[in-house]
Write a protein that holds these residues in place. Sequence first.
Motif, mmCIF file in Angstrom:
data_model
loop_
_atom_site.group_PDB
_atom_site.id
_atom_site.type_symbol
_atom_site.label_atom_id
_atom_site.label_comp_id
_atom_site.label_asym_id
_atom_site.label_seq_id
_atom_site.Cartn_x
_atom_site.Cartn_y
_atom_site.Cartn_z
ATOM 1 N N ARG A 1 -8.062 0.624 -2.299
ATOM 2 C CA ARG A 1 -7.665 0.861 -4.266
ATOM 3 C C ARG A 1 -9.164 0.429 -5.018
ATOM 4 O O ARG A 1 -9.247 -0.413 -5.962
ATOM 5 N N ALA B 1 -5.979 4.719 -0.645
ATOM 6 C CA ALA B 1 -4.698 3.395 -1.350
ATOM 7 C C ALA B 1 -4.805 1.856 -0.690
ATOM 8 O O ALA B 1 -4.233 1.300 -1.044
ATOM 9 N N VAL C 1 0.593 -1.415 0.238
ATOM 10 C CA VAL C 1 0.208 -0.197 -0.227
ATOM 11 C C VAL C 1 0.853 0.839 -0.591
ATOM 12 O O VAL C 1 0.260 2.158 -0.569
ATOM 13 N N ARG D 1 -4.657 7.618 2.456
ATOM 14 C CA ARG D 1 -4.488 6.611 2.786
ATOM 15 C C ARG D 1 -5.348 5.318 2.351
ATOM 16 O O ARG D 1 -5.504 4.277 2.268
ATOM 17 N N VAL E 1 1.141 3.627 -3.222
ATOM 18 C CA VAL E 1 0.633 3.571 -4.029
ATOM 19 C C VAL E 1 0.436 4.676 -3.295
ATOM 20 O O VAL E 1 -0.500 5.936 -4.218
ATOM 21 N N PHE E 2 -0.159 5.007 -1.977
ATOM 22 C CA PHE E 2 -0.108 5.652 -1.350
ATOM 23 C C PHE E 2 0.584 7.167 -1.704
ATOM 24 O O PHE E 2 0.485 8.879 -1.962
ATOM 25 N N HIS F 1 2.538 7.239 -3.815
ATOM 26 C CA HIS F 1 1.480 7.831 -5.594
ATOM 27 C C HIS F 1 0.760 9.600 -5.496
ATOM 28 O O HIS F 1 0.498 9.882 -6.179
ATOM 29 N N LEU F 2 -0.640 9.229 -4.949
ATOM 30 C CA LEU F 2 -1.542 9.653 -4.724
ATOM 31 C C LEU F 2 -1.295 11.530 -3.481
ATOM 32 O O LEU F 2 -1.697 11.874 -4.542
ATOM 33 N N LEU G 1 -4.700 5.264 -9.788
ATOM 34 C CA LEU G 1 -4.584 4.463 -8.964
ATOM 35 C C LEU G 1 -3.939 3.223 -9.998
ATOM 36 O O LEU G 1 -3.289 2.368 -10.094
#
Length: 605
Positions: A572, A569, A534, A566, A537-538, A540-541, A601
């Motif tokens: 998803r 992420a 995760v 959070r 991904v967080f 990247h966001l 995402l």
Amino acid sequence: MSALDVLRRVFGYDEFRGSQQEIIEHVIGGGDALVLMPTGAGKSLCYQIPALVRPGTAVVISPLIALMQNQVDALRELGVRAGFINSTLDPDERRVVEAEFAAGELDLLYLAPERLAGQGTLRMLERGRIALFAIDEAHCVSQWGHDFRPDYLGLSMLHERWPDVPRIALTATATTATHQEIATRLGLTEARHFVSSFDRPNIQYRIVAKQDPRRQLLEFLRGEHRGEAGIVYCLSRNSVEKIAEFLKDNGIPALPYHAGLDDRIRAGNQSRFLREDGLVMVATIAFGMGIDKPDVRFVAHLDLPKSIEGYYQETGRAGRDGEPSVAWLAYGLQDVVQQRKMIDTSEGDAAHRRNLSQHLDAMLALCETVECRRARLLAYFGQELGKSCDNCDTCLAPPESWDGTIAAQKLLSTVYRLHRERNQKFGAGQCIDILLGKKTDKVVQWHHDELTVFGVGADLREAEWRAVIRQLLAQGLLAVEGDYGTLVLTDGSAEVLGRRRPVMLRREPERPVSVAKTAKTARQREAAELPAEVAPVFEHLRAWRAATAKEQGVPAYVIFHDATLRQIAAERPESLEALATVSGVGESKLAKFGSQILSALAEVS
């Protein structure tokens, strides 16, 4: 649309917190309210939601001219029709906002309190339909308070002029006396009062003995808050400039803020602090009231605040997002001397100076307590904690209490002999040199090595004697006077010298509470708490959010808070419908950013 519908559709939250729903429904029903609620508990929703439910425009009175733009930007991102009128608008811009208000095209209108002194603003308000009046930072009406604004004294006329329009006054800090003063001065004695807990359990309170404050601050920032946003408060403009330069010279991005700066520089620095990550703002107390930056990880004080109310208000700017944060204060003997001197030379009558002394006494008691600091802090606001908090320095590393009666007698005897036997008055440094038996040039020059107290204090170190003096000043057993801060006896001194009063003192821990060696920054804690798959991904966001915020010229948190990112992420979501169930994603933000988030995402899938 009901209040809960507004909460979900506009703000993207599924349920109210604490007493929010009760307050909101009371105001929607037309009732007046006085709300005491800590920073970060969601005070603004208590008038923003009624503004969207009741017909007309909510008029918000706020002293925070520099922040109105940010508040309005945040509301507009949510699809709320908001505007402001203050001195930053040119005449054409002001006329546009006034026309929008008169046409019923605004949900909220923010006004500075001084605008209401002009007949033009009052006539403008009479041309529109007012849903409610919200008086933010209501403690500014208190003439004894730390943030007094004279223009607030005239706000009682709102009820006289618009008797059928509900009013809600809100503040994050008020003692029982200030609470009563707000109610009286704003004509809210018959209003319903809502008082929430003042506890901010996510804030760790730490007060350290001041030794080398610049070095102590640098170690605190490097060890625990590298790369994180925070505020450092200083008493003077000169100190602000010097500390900001010192931090920058040592690799910490810092900006100064004080009333003496050019307006454009000051506004620019505040804007950068709100919009950029990891900046440290070094400021006088002119900065911060109403700061809506959620990720301030620390508030540090390099000078003693004048009151607990001021200290609570300032430290409350940390951790608005509920994440762990620190309130750190370096405090020393010179702080006490300086504050006492400022009170003695302040303008105003004896009652005013007595009030200032009472505020300072309470602040000193908080600094010198051997008990839980949070319990002492909350007790000042009339709230009982009932247990130790386990999140302040006195709970994490309990200090010793020791019988300092003999040490106090030695110090007070020194002051007495200098005054009575030599008709002299000296400051703390000379008294300590005498007690330690130091034959300095000054001691020899004045023949102080011939005093019977010369050398009788060799059992304590200089730092310990400074702590003794500091605590005697705090307890009113010693006083300072004059421009040079000379020490003089008080009525209480005689009781100690006459062995009629014992003196218990606080001994600082050998190693002050510090988690520097094991501390992780908030970003590191977040990464550690998120599952391995995760975390990227967080991040990247966050990168997407930073770019979007820069493009729109708004702070990153106006787009989405970290907590929302959070959850996105972790879950998803693969559709707009699924994304809409995430806390903090309302209808407007879903429409604006939903497709972008799904694309972001997909890029890390």
